[in-house]
Motif scaffolding. Structure first.
Motif, PDB file in Angstrom:
ATOM      1  N   GLU A 145       0.870  -1.181   0.000  1.00 57.22           N
ATOM      2  CA  GLU A 145       0.000   0.000   0.000  1.00 57.22           C
ATOM      3  C   GLU A 145       0.909   1.235   0.000  1.00 57.22           C
ATOM      4  OE1 GLU A 145      -3.935  -0.367   2.153  1.00 57.22           O
ATOM      5  OE2 GLU A 145      -2.795  -1.859   3.271  1.00 57.22           O
ATOM      6  N   GLU A 146       0.296   2.387   0.095  1.00 53.63           N
ATOM      7  CA  GLU A 146       1.044   3.641  -0.065  1.00 53.63           C
ATOM      8  C   GLU A 146       2.221   3.748   0.904  1.00 53.63           C
ATOM      9  OE1 GLU A 146      -2.204   3.318  -0.020  1.00 53.63           O
ATOM     10  OE2 GLU A 146      -3.192   4.649  -1.449  1.00 53.63           O
ATOM     11  N   HIS A 147       2.082   3.214   2.100  1.00 55.74           N
ATOM     12  CA  HIS A 147       3.124   3.381   3.116  1.00 55.74           C
ATOM     13  C   HIS A 147       4.186   2.280   3.059  1.00 55.74           C
ATOM     14  CE1 HIS A 147       0.379   0.521   4.765  1.00 55.74           C
ATOM     15  NE2 HIS A 147       0.833   0.550   5.996  1.00 55.74           N
ATOM     16  N   ARG A 157      -6.955   3.466  -5.788  1.00 59.53           N
ATOM     17  CA  ARG A 157      -5.678   3.701  -5.087  1.00 59.53           C
ATOM     18  C   ARG A 157      -4.530   3.018  -5.820  1.00 59.53           C
ATOM     19  NH1 ARG A 157      -6.602   1.668   0.642  1.00 59.53           N
ATOM     20  NH2 ARG A 157      -4.340   1.984   0.756  1.00 59.53           N
ATOM     21  N   LEU A 211       0.394   3.744  -9.189  1.00 53.71           N
ATOM     22  CA  LEU A 211       1.084   3.632 -10.473  1.00 53.71           C
ATOM     23  C   LEU A 211       1.475   5.010 -10.992  1.00 53.71           C
ATOM     24  CD1 LEU A 211      -1.126   0.855 -12.092  1.00 53.71           C
ATOM     25  CD2 LEU A 211       1.305   0.649 -11.530  1.00 53.71           C
ATOM     26  N   GLU A 212       0.617   5.993 -10.799  1.00 56.21           N
ATOM     27  CA  GLU A 212       0.944   7.356 -11.244  1.00 56.21           C
ATOM     28  C   GLU A 212       2.152   7.899 -10.489  1.00 56.21           C
ATOM     29  OE1 GLU A 212      -3.627   8.617 -12.387  1.00 56.21           O
ATOM     30  OE2 GLU A 212      -2.560   9.751 -10.850  1.00 56.21           O
ATOM     31  N   VAL A 213       2.216   7.606  -9.202  1.00 55.93           N
ATOM     32  CA  VAL A 213       3.281   8.167  -8.369  1.00 55.93           C
ATOM     33  C   VAL A 213       4.583   7.375  -8.515  1.00 55.93           C
ATOM     34  CG1 VAL A 213       4.009   8.582  -5.980  1.00 55.93           C
ATOM     35  CG2 VAL A 213       1.668   9.136  -6.691  1.00 55.93           C
ATOM     36  N   GLY A 215       5.281   4.761 -10.878  1.00 50.37           N
ATOM     37  CA  GLY A 215       5.649   4.221 -12.186  1.00 50.37           C
ATOM     38  C   GLY A 215       5.293   2.750 -12.326  1.00 50.37           C
ATOM     39  N   THR A 216       5.753   2.154 -13.432  1.00 46.76           N
ATOM     40  CA  THR A 216       5.265   0.823 -13.807  1.00 46.76           C
ATOM     41  C   THR A 216       6.345  -0.257 -13.791  1.00 46.76           C
ATOM     42  OG1 THR A 216       5.642   1.315 -16.142  1.00 46.76           O
ATOM     43  CG2 THR A 216       3.449   1.795 -15.269  1.00 46.76           C
ATOM     44  N   ARG A 228      -9.921   5.356 -17.878  1.00 48.94           N
ATOM     45  CA  ARG A 228     -10.739   6.533 -17.594  1.00 48.94           C
ATOM     46  C   ARG A 228      -9.871   7.745 -17.265  1.00 48.94           C
ATOM     47  NH1 ARG A 228     -15.463   6.978 -13.036  1.00 48.94           N
ATOM     48  NH2 ARG A 228     -13.721   6.631 -11.638  1.00 48.94           N
ATOM     49  N   ARG A 229      -8.689   7.479 -16.690  1.00 50.58           N
ATOM     50  CA  ARG A 229      -7.790   8.577 -16.335  1.00 50.58           C
ATOM     51  C   ARG A 229      -6.931   9.034 -17.502  1.00 50.58           C
ATOM     52  NH1 ARG A 229      -5.467   7.553 -10.247  1.00 50.58           N
ATOM     53  NH2 ARG A 229      -7.461   7.046  -9.268  1.00 50.58           N
ATOM     54  N   GLU A 263      -4.716   6.990 -19.198  1.00 48.87           N
ATOM     55  CA  GLU A 263      -3.458   6.245 -19.367  1.00 48.87           C
ATOM     56  C   GLU A 263      -3.465   5.554 -20.732  1.00 48.87           C
ATOM     57  OE1 GLU A 263      -0.972   6.457 -17.524  1.00 48.87           O
ATOM     58  OE2 GLU A 263      -1.629   6.978 -15.500  1.00 48.87           O
TER      59      GLU A 263
END
Lengths: 257, 96
Positions: A163-165, A191, A196-198, A200-201, A229-230, A232
Motif C-alpha cells: 500500500e502507499e506506506h 488507489r 502507479l501514477e506516483v 511508475g510501472t 478513464r484517467r 493512461e
C-alpha cells in the motif's frame, strides 16, 4: 480459486484473463493436521488446473504454509516436510504466499524455513505482507529476512499486498511488488491507479483477491477501466496488467503463456 | 519516476468529488454515532481521529500518512500471535 465457484472461471475467461496463479492460503479455519494440507496441496496442483482447463484457462499455483497457520511450530514442521514434493508439480511456480501475519517470533521462524527451502531449490517466492496495522512492521521484517539469505535474488521475489506506506520498502531493494485489489478494507482499483501514477510501472503488478471473504475476481479489469478513464495509454495498461506479470512469472520455466 | 508526464490529465474532481464527499460524511456520521453511544474512547476511534489530522497536510502524501498513523511502529517480533485478525489501528505496547 478453491473457494470460488466455476462461474468465476467463466467470468475471468470472458474478461480476457490469460492465466490464473493461485497461492496457498488460509482456509478461514485452522487445518488440524499435515494430512489436511496434503489434500489442499493436491487440490491446488491437480483438481484446480483440471477445473480451469475446461475453459481453456491455464492454472498455476504457489505452495507453502500460510503465515496464519505458522504459530504452531510442530504442525508447521510436518507441513514443511511435504512441501518439496508439491513444488515439483508441473504447474507449481514456487514458494508462496509466505510471509507474516501478526509478526510473531514463530511466524518469523517458519518464514525463514520457507526462505531456506526456496533458496535451496532456486524457486521463485511470492510474499504475503500482514494486514492493516501490522503491515508496515511486517513488511520491514520480511524484507530483512529475505535479504539475510544471500543466495536469493530480489528480482525473483514479489512482495504482495503493498500500500502507499509500504510500496517503496521492497521496491527500493530491487524486489517486485504486487497490489492486491479488494472491494473494501484494503487497496481499491482507484488507489492502485494512484500508486502507479506516483511510482511508475517498473517491477509492479496488480492482482484480484479471490478468496472466501468479500472479494472480486474481476478487480484487475476494473483497475484497467480506472486507468483508461484517467487517460493512461493502452501501452501502459498492457504493461501493468499483462507484460509485467508475464516477465516475472516467466522466470520460472514451468510458466508458459 | 512519475508516470503521468505524457498523459492528458483526467478531471479528477469531476470523477471523484461526489465519492469523496459521501465518504467524508460517512466518517463524520460514524464519529457522531460512536460519541452518542459513549464509545468515543475506544482506541480505534481515538486513533481514527488522530489519523484524520493527516488530511490537513499540504503535501500529496495524505494516504501514506494516514496509513502510517494507524500502523504499529515497533520493530521487534512479538512473543506470540494473539490471534489471526487485525483491528485496523494500533492499540499500543499493551497489545504486544
Amino acid at each position: 480459486m478453491v473457494s470460488r465457484t466455476t462461474d468465476d472461471y467463466v467470468k475471468l475467461v470472458q474478461a480476457g484473463c490469460e492465466a490464473v496463479c493461485e497461492p496457498a492460503f488460509w482456509a478461514g479455519f485452522d487445518r488440524s493436521s499435515a494430512k489436511g494440507f496434503f489434500d489442499y496441496f493436491s487440490q491446488l496442483t491437480k483438481y484446480e488446473p483440471a477445473r480451469a482447463a475446461k475453459f481453456g484457462l491455464p492454472h498455476y499455483c504457489w505452495i507453502c504454509l500460510n503465515p496464519k497457520e505458522s504459530e504452531d511450530i510442530k504442525l508447521a514442521e510436518d507441513v514443511l516436510e511435504i512441501i518439496p514434493d508439491f513444488l515439483d508439480s508441473p504447474t507449481c511456480l514456487g514458494v508462496g504466499e509466505i510471509g507474516l501475519n501478526k509478526n510473531s517470533k514463530n511466524e518469523l521462524e517458519i518464514l525463514e524455513r520457507h526462505i531456506e527451502i526456496a533458496a535451496g531449490r532456486d524457486e521463485l517466492i511470492l510474499v504475503h505482507t500482514p494486514h492493516l496495522e501490522d503491515k508496515l512492521k511486517g513488511t520491514k521484517l520480511i524484507v530483512d529476512a529475505i535479504l539475510n539469505q544471500p543466495s536469493i535474488r530480489p528480482e525473483r521475489v514479489i512482495i504482495d499486498h503493498v500500500e502507499e506506506h509500504t510500496i517503496s520498502i521492497p521496491r527500493d531493494k530491487g524486489f517486485w511488488v504486487g497490489m492486491t485489489l479488494y472491494p473494501e478494507s484494503k487497496c481499491t482499483p482507484q488507489r492502485a491507479a494512484d500508486m502507479l501514477e506516483v511510482h511508475g510501472t517498473e517491477r509492479i503488478w496488480m492482482n484480484s483477491a479471490c478468496d472466501w471473504g468479500i472479494s472480486n475476481p474481476l478487480a484487475v479489469p476494473e483497475a484497467a477501466f480506472e486507468l483508461k478513464r484517467r487517460g493512461e495509454t493502452r501501452e501502459m495498461i498492457d504493461k501493468v496488467l499483462y507484460r509485467n506479470p508475464r516477465a516475472f512469472l516467466s522466470q520460472c520455466p514451468k510458466f508458459k503463456l | 519516476m512519475n508516470n503521468n508526464e505524457n498523459q492528458t490529465k483526467a478531471d479528477f474532481v469531476e470523477l471523484g468529488f461526489m465519492d469523496a464527499r459521501y465518504k467524508l460524511i460517512d466518517v463524520a456520521a460514524f464519529l457522531d454515532r460512536t460519541q452518542r453511544a459513549g464509545q468515543a474512547d475506544d482506541y480505534r476511534v481515538r486513533e481514527l481521529k488522530k489519523a484524520i489530522t493527516c488530511l490537513d497536510a499540504d503535501n500529496p502524501e495524505r494516504a501514506k500518512q494516514v496509513l502510517l498513523s494507524l500502523s504499529d511502529p515497533s520493530e521487534e517480533p512479538i512473543a506470540i500471535a494473539p490471534g489471526k485478525g487485525a483491528a485496523g489501528a494500533w492499540e499500543g505496547s499493551a497489545s504486544s
